[in-house]
Design an enzyme around this catalytic site. Structure first.
Site, PDB file in Angstrom:
ATOM      1  N   GLU A   1      12.553  69.222  78.095  1.00  0.00           N
ATOM      2  CA  GLU A   1      12.231  70.487  78.738  1.00  0.00           C
ATOM      3  C   GLU A   1      11.927  70.286  80.224  1.00  0.00           C
ATOM      4  O   GLU A   1      11.678  69.151  80.660  1.00  0.00           O
ATOM      5  CB  GLU A   1      11.009  71.112  78.033  1.00  0.00           C
TER       6      GLU A   1
ATOM      7  N   ASN B   1      17.380  76.987  80.054  1.00  0.00           N
ATOM      8  CA  ASN B   1      16.455  76.558  81.119  1.00  0.00           C
ATOM      9  C   ASN B   1      16.845  75.177  81.679  1.00  0.00           C
ATOM     10  O   ASN B   1      16.086  74.565  82.410  1.00  0.00           O
ATOM     11  CB  ASN B   1      15.007  76.530  80.602  1.00  0.00           C
TER      12      ASN B   1
ATOM     13  N   HIS C   1      17.544  72.460  79.858  1.00  0.00           N
ATOM     14  CA  HIS C   1      17.148  71.272  79.077  1.00  0.00           C
ATOM     15  C   HIS C   1      18.378  70.578  78.498  1.00  0.00           C
ATOM     16  O   HIS C   1      19.403  71.189  78.236  1.00  0.00           O
ATOM     17  CB  HIS C   1      16.095  71.600  78.017  1.00  0.00           C
TER      18      HIS C   1
ATOM     19  N   ASP D   1      18.602  64.656  68.975  1.00  0.00           N
ATOM     20  CA  ASP D   1      17.256  65.162  68.699  1.00  0.00           C
ATOM     21  C   ASP D   1      17.132  65.686  67.277  1.00  0.00           C
ATOM     22  O   ASP D   1      18.111  65.820  66.552  1.00  0.00           O
ATOM     23  CB  ASP D   1      16.876  66.251  69.723  1.00  0.00           C
TER      24      ASP D   1
HETATM   25  C1  GLP Z   1      19.065  73.109  71.458  1.00  0.00           C
HETATM   26  C2  GLP Z   1      19.506  71.649  71.380  1.00  0.00           C
HETATM   27  C3  GLP Z   1      20.313  71.234  72.590  1.00  0.00           C
HETATM   28  C4  GLP Z   1      21.388  72.267  72.852  1.00  0.00           C
HETATM   29  C5  GLP Z   1      20.754  73.600  73.141  1.00  0.00           C
HETATM   30  C6  GLP Z   1      21.768  74.697  73.440  1.00  0.00           C
HETATM   31  O1  GLP Z   1      17.899  73.290  72.165  1.00  0.00           O
HETATM   32  N1  GLP Z   1      18.399  70.749  71.248  1.00  0.00           N
HETATM   33  O2  GLP Z   1      20.881  69.953  72.356  1.00  0.00           O
HETATM   34  O3  GLP Z   1      22.181  71.858  73.942  1.00  0.00           O
HETATM   35  O4  GLP Z   1      20.027  73.984  71.995  1.00  0.00           O
HETATM   36  O5  GLP Z   1      22.210  75.284  72.266  1.00  0.00           O
HETATM   37  P1  GLP Z   1      23.389  76.308  72.164  1.00  0.00           P
HETATM   38  O6  GLP Z   1      24.630  75.504  72.233  1.00  0.00           O
HETATM   39  O7  GLP Z   1      23.205  76.950  70.815  1.00  0.00           O
HETATM   40  O8  GLP Z   1      23.274  77.268  73.286  1.00  0.00           O
END
Ligand code: GLP
Length: 231
Positions: free
Chosen positions: A137, A130, A132, A64
């Site tokens: 989402e 959440n 995702h 993404d």
């Molecule tokens: C973002 C990314 C996800 C990732 C998530 C969790 O939203 N788009 O790909 O898995 O954050 O991030 P973190 O590893 O900082 O908790």
């Protein structure tokens, strides 16, 4: 459902296991790697950088990218990847959705076409609080291809720590769809810390529901989960 759940309490050991899994993928002939951003991936990328791993004949495709953030912004996902992995361990070719494209929807379609042309051998995944995955989402249909999403308030809050203020967190992103993610031959999900317990519990013990996007992985037959949580 076939989930290879590996609970490793020690973080250093957990991330070393992650590197081993990726090395094993390479040794088994994987050449196309789906990559992820987020704090969870930092220790993994740090270990990859100091390893002897060589991605120079492989291709990478990130999950993404924020829409409307300049590629040169330190928090764009292209900047994150350059800084934390690509500068030290370049791939023959690396792709991310282009968050600066004038038509984000068209860019999402271009990216999906590209993903369909190759077949991801491997996909690395983190998980949002959440549930995702990528930026899919809650409520996203599992069939959705790469698309433009409006980020939820909770996701923007969670990512605000990387920006000077919440107002600077983009409101949209381009993300691989759940169906795009599920096409990868092997998926490695890393979930570390109590904040991920609810989402991970839903994956391991819950019913499949679009309200918790990560539960889509229950339909995949080759998932490895690395976590420090007893689930
Ligand atoms: C973002 C990314 C996800 C990732 C998530 C969790 O939203 N788009 O790909 O898995 O954050 O991030 P973190 O590893 O900082 O908790």
């Amino acid at each position: 459902m076939s989930i290879n759940l590996q609970v490793i309490k020690d973080h250093d050991e957990l991330y070393s296991r992650g590197v081993e899994i990726i090395q094993h993928q390479l040794a088994s002939g994987a050449t196309t790697f789906g990559l992820a951003t987020g704090g969870t991936m930092l220790p993994l990328y740090e270990k990859l950088v100091s390893s002897t791993i060589d991605f120079s004949s492989c291709q990478s495709f990130n999950l993404d990218e924020y829409v409307g953030l300049k590629a040169s912004h330190p928090e764009s996902y292209i900047s994150f990847m350059n800084k934390n992995l690509f500068e030290a361990k370049p791939f023959a070719h690396s792709e991310l959705p282009n968050g600066e494209a004038s038509d984000a929807q068209q860019e999402a379609e271009r990216y999906e076409t590209l993903l369909k042309q190759i077949n991801l051998d491997f996909q690395l995944l983190g998980i949002g609080e959440n549930g995702h995955i990528g930026f899919n989402e809650p409520g996203t249909p599992f069939e959705a291809p790469t698309h433009v999403v409006s980020l939820t308030e909770s996701t923007r809050q969670a990512n605000a720590r990387f920006f000077d203020s919440i107002d600077e967190v983009p409101k949209e992103a381009i993300t691989m769809g759940i169906s795009s993610i599920l096409r990868a031959s092997t998926i490695l999900l890393i979930a570390v810390g109590e904040k991920k317990r609810q989402a991970l519990t839903a994956l391991i013990h819950g019913e499949q529901t679009i309200d918790v996007p990560v539960t889509a992985l229950q339909s995949h037959d080759n998932i490895i989960v690395l976590t420090d949580l007893d689930i």
